[in-house]
Design an enzyme around this catalytic site. Structure first.
Site, short mmCIF file in Angstrom:
data_model
loop_
_atom_site.label_atom_id
_atom_site.label_comp_id
_atom_site.label_asym_id
_atom_site.label_seq_id
_atom_site.Cartn_x
_atom_site.Cartn_y
_atom_site.Cartn_z
N ALA A 52 -14.10 56.26 22.91
CA ALA A 52 -13.52 55.78 21.65
C ALA A 52 -12.07 55.39 21.86
O ALA A 52 -11.50 55.65 22.93
CB ALA A 52 -13.63 56.84 20.56
N ASN A 53 -11.49 54.77 20.87
CA ASN A 53 -10.07 54.47 20.86
C ASN A 53 -9.39 55.39 19.87
O ASN A 53 -10.03 55.90 18.96
CB ASN A 53 -9.84 53.03 20.40
N ARG A 54 -8.10 55.51 20.02
CA ARG A 54 -7.33 56.31 19.09
C ARG A 54 -7.03 55.48 17.85
O ARG A 54 -6.45 54.41 17.96
CB ARG A 54 -6.02 56.67 19.77
N VAL A 81 -10.56 48.46 18.51
CA VAL A 81 -11.87 48.23 19.12
C VAL A 81 -11.83 48.63 20.59
O VAL A 81 -10.88 48.29 21.30
CB VAL A 81 -12.26 46.74 18.99
#
Ligand code: C5P
Length: 221
Positions: free
Chosen positions: A29-31, A96
């Site tokens: 995931a991204n932050r 994203v």
């Protein structure tokens, strides 16, 4: 109608992170807290735009007056945006994930043996795709989170992604932007660079919505 200057306009806002599965229980995931994207959707809706918020998983409450489409992966986010088209305004505030595992394992990977190699493939760029497709929305806004050379990277991104404005922000650890209530942004467009003061994310959203109103009020279609 003066109170609802964006009445009759449609807006799509992306927010939150995406999650890209490695196997059924693990993901990359991204932050992103989703705070800024959700605030933008709320502000556009308050200005009267019919607003669709396409969001990855966040802990943020649903903004009032906004239709929410919940997604996990970048590909789901792009499909949901395309489904929500046509739109006059697109604001891509989602973080994203740029690369996803090439083949998500159908069953949980087991820890016996060596660590599995992680082959990554590039995800679609939602902002760039919506900016170059048919039925391009009139006004497309991206964010650019950088830790250094914030404005220079944003100017390059504006051209590369063919969007109209970029809100460039400093996300270096010292800035406290991630997960925080405040944001310091620069509005980068073909007309130049506007430095905004340190504001709450809600204030950034309000100011962006006001700029969108101006844009359409001054004869842009
Ligand atoms: O290239 P970079 O990720 O820094 O660009 C940030 C901008 O592009 C943000 O507006 C983000 O929402 C958008 N973006 C996107 N799809 C991607 C990557 C970024 O819409 N795959």
């Amino acid at each position: 109608l003066a109170d609802l200057p964006l009445a009759g306009r449609r807006a799509i806002v992306t927010s939150g992170p995406t999650r890209e599965p490695i196997d059924p229980v693990r993901y990359i995931a991204n932050r992103s807290s989703g705070k800024q994207g959700h605030a933008v959707a709320a502000a556009l809706a308050r200005a009267g735009a019919e607003t669709v918020l396409v969001s990855g998983p966040t802990g943020e409450p649903d903004p009032p007056g906004v239709a929410i489409v919940r997604v996990e992966t970048a590909r789901e986010m792009l499909a949901a945006c395309e489904q929500a088209m046509p739109a006059d305004i697109v604001v891509c505030a989602a973080a994203v994930v740029d690369w996803r595992p090439a083949d998500a394992a159908p069953a949980k990977l087991k820890k016996n043996g060596p660590a599995p190699p992680l082959l990554l493939v590039e995800n679609p760029d939602i902002l760039a795709t919506l900016s170059s497709g048919p039925g391009r929305p009139a006004l497309i806004v991206g964010f650019a989170a950088e830790t250094n050379d914030v404005v220079a990277y944003a100017q390059a991104k504006l051209k590369k992604k063919n969007c109209d404005w970029i809100l460039a922000n400093d996300v270096s650890p010292a800035s406290g932007t991630f997960g925080g209530e405040h944001n310091t942004v620069h509005l980068v467009s073909a007309d130049g660079v506007e430095d905004w003061p340190r504001l709450t994310k809600r204030e950034v959203a309000e100011r962006l919505a006001a700029r969108v109103v101006d844009h359409f009020a001054t004869g842009n279609r």
